[in-house]
Write an enzyme that holds these catalytic residues in place. Structure first.
Site, mmCIF file in Angstrom:
data_model
loop_
_atom_site.group_PDB
_atom_site.id
_atom_site.type_symbol
_atom_site.label_atom_id
_atom_site.label_comp_id
_atom_site.label_asym_id
_atom_site.label_seq_id
_atom_site.Cartn_x
_atom_site.Cartn_y
_atom_site.Cartn_z
ATOM 1 C CB ILE A 35 -0.114 13.900 26.486
ATOM 2 C CG1 ILE A 35 1.084 13.617 27.396
ATOM 3 C CG2 ILE A 35 0.330 14.567 25.186
ATOM 4 C CD1 ILE A 35 2.105 12.671 26.828
ATOM 5 C CB SER A 54 -18.761 10.862 27.498
ATOM 6 O OG SER A 54 -18.025 9.682 27.759
ATOM 7 C CG LEU A 105 -1.776 -1.250 1.436
ATOM 8 C CD1 LEU A 105 -2.562 -1.141 2.737
ATOM 9 C CD2 LEU A 105 -2.710 -1.464 0.263
ATOM 10 N NE ARG A 129 0.501 3.773 24.679
ATOM 11 C CZ ARG A 129 -0.824 3.658 24.628
ATOM 12 N NH1 ARG A 129 -1.377 2.622 24.042
ATOM 13 N NH2 ARG A 129 -1.588 4.570 25.187
ATOM 14 N N PRO A 161 -22.732 10.334 20.591
ATOM 15 C CG PRO A 161 -23.714 9.079 18.909
ATOM 16 C CD PRO A 161 -22.595 9.054 19.891
ATOM 17 C CB VAL A 217 -8.388 10.082 17.555
ATOM 18 C CG1 VAL A 217 -7.111 10.144 18.375
ATOM 19 C CG2 VAL A 217 -8.472 8.754 16.815
ATOM 20 C CG ASP A 219 -7.988 12.332 25.925
ATOM 21 O OD1 ASP A 219 -8.348 11.770 26.978
ATOM 22 O OD2 ASP A 219 -7.326 11.768 25.034
ATOM 23 N N GLY A 234 -1.947 10.223 24.222
ATOM 24 C CA GLY A 234 -2.164 9.726 25.577
ATOM 25 C C GLY A 234 -3.105 10.669 26.295
#
Length: 314
Positions: free
Chosen positions: A43, A225, A29, A91, A228, A253, A257, A40
């Site tokens: 962060i 939370s 690909l 990681r 939607p 993503v 946070d 994280g």
């Protein structure tokens, strides 16, 4: 004395993302040039607070070349940081977006084990910084090797220094932190169900489960939370369900946070409960409007916040 926000990330990561025309098994690909961003839970909260104009101090373990890259990326964003050097390599997670379908594939690597001396070093650092801290935000997954009572120890430090502890994690560490007492929790429905042992399929069940924790005096504010569907806020004498604004979702993503950051920002600026939670929902919703791990744009968050405020019912 001006106090700051301290964010605590025990499983930090460097997020590496790219896009391809389509994902096909057994074929080579051709990917776009990769993008690297710090990641994280805590962060991301620090990064989001920076976008809102609120400074914070990020505490996290950092190991090897990946850890150094994480620190460099945070320096580029102007985040005040206090990394704790670790033996194991930090990681790196991998995100691939299929451009044809806009599907996102997220490959999360396991957090490296924290050694006992490293855990103790993090606690020592938190203890040193706590007297100058108004809020401690512990967010993200727990790494291998860390004690289940780690966040309970952080809670005791917060109590001693009169800092408000905000927690967004799961599992036994969350249970022990709640037993010790926290200021605010932001679980999702699944985490709330595991924490209380109750079903939480609808608003009434979510409220009942959250109130079970609040009534024990273990937490002042719980904001559940619900994706939607928005969020359910519960305190000792207040409960409200807030619908999330409708936006074009590109990535989830960092949405949780961002929501935490919005609420901590609201608290630090003296917002009342209803406005504070709406600031969180606005930031979380705004984060879903951007691709990859970009978090939110402040203009989007401000616009969604104003939309939510106009719909407050007296």
């Amino acid at each position: 004395m001006m106090k700051h926000v301290l964010t605590l990330t025990l499983s930090p990561t460097v997020d590496k993302s790219t896009t391809v025309d389509k994902i096909v098994a057994e074929q080579k690909l051709d990917c776009d040039a990769p993008k690297f961003e710090p990641g994280g839970g805590g962060i991301n909260v620090s990064r989001a607070l920076k976008r809102l104009g609120l400074a914070s101090v990020a505490v996290f373990p950092s190991g090897g070349l990946t850890g150094q890259r994480l620190q460099d990326l945070l320096d580029e964003e102007g985040i005040d940081q206090h990394p704790v050097t670790t033996k194991n390599l930090t990681r790196e997670n991998f995100i691939v977006v299929n451009r044809t379908t806009n599907e996102q594939f997220r490959f999360g690597m396991p957090a490296p084990e924290l050694l006992v001396r490293e855990e103790e070093a993090i606690l020592k650092l938190v203890k040193q910084l706590a007297p100058k801290t108004s809020y401690i935000v512990a967010s993200g997954s727990m790494p291998q090797g860390i004690g289940d009572d780690f966040l309970a120890k952080v809670a005791r430090i917060a109590h001693k220094e009169h800092a408000r502890l905000v927690v967004d994690t799961s599992g036994e560490a969350l249970k022990q932190a709640v037993d010790e007492g926290v200021y605010m929790l932001k679980p999702n429905q699944n985490e709330l169900s595991k924490l209380t042992g109750l079903r939480v399929d609808d608003h009434d069940e979510v409220e009942e489960a959250a109130r079970k924790i609040v009534d024990k005096g273990k937490c002042e504010i719980i904001v559940v939370s619900m994706g939607p569907l928005g969020a359910q806020t519960v305190t000792k004498d207040f409960s409200e369900h807030i619908h999330a604004p409708t936006v074009k979702k590109r990535s989830t993503v960092g949405a949780g946070d961002s929501m935490v950051a919005g609420m901590v920002y609201g608290c630090s600026k003296g917002y009342d409960l209803r406005h504070m939670v709406r600031m969180g929902i606005a930031c979380g919703s705004a984060a879903t409007m951007n691709p990859g791990t970009e978090l939110f744009q402040k203009d989007d968050a401000d616009r969604l916040y104003q939309w939510l405020v106009k719909r407050i019912k007296n």
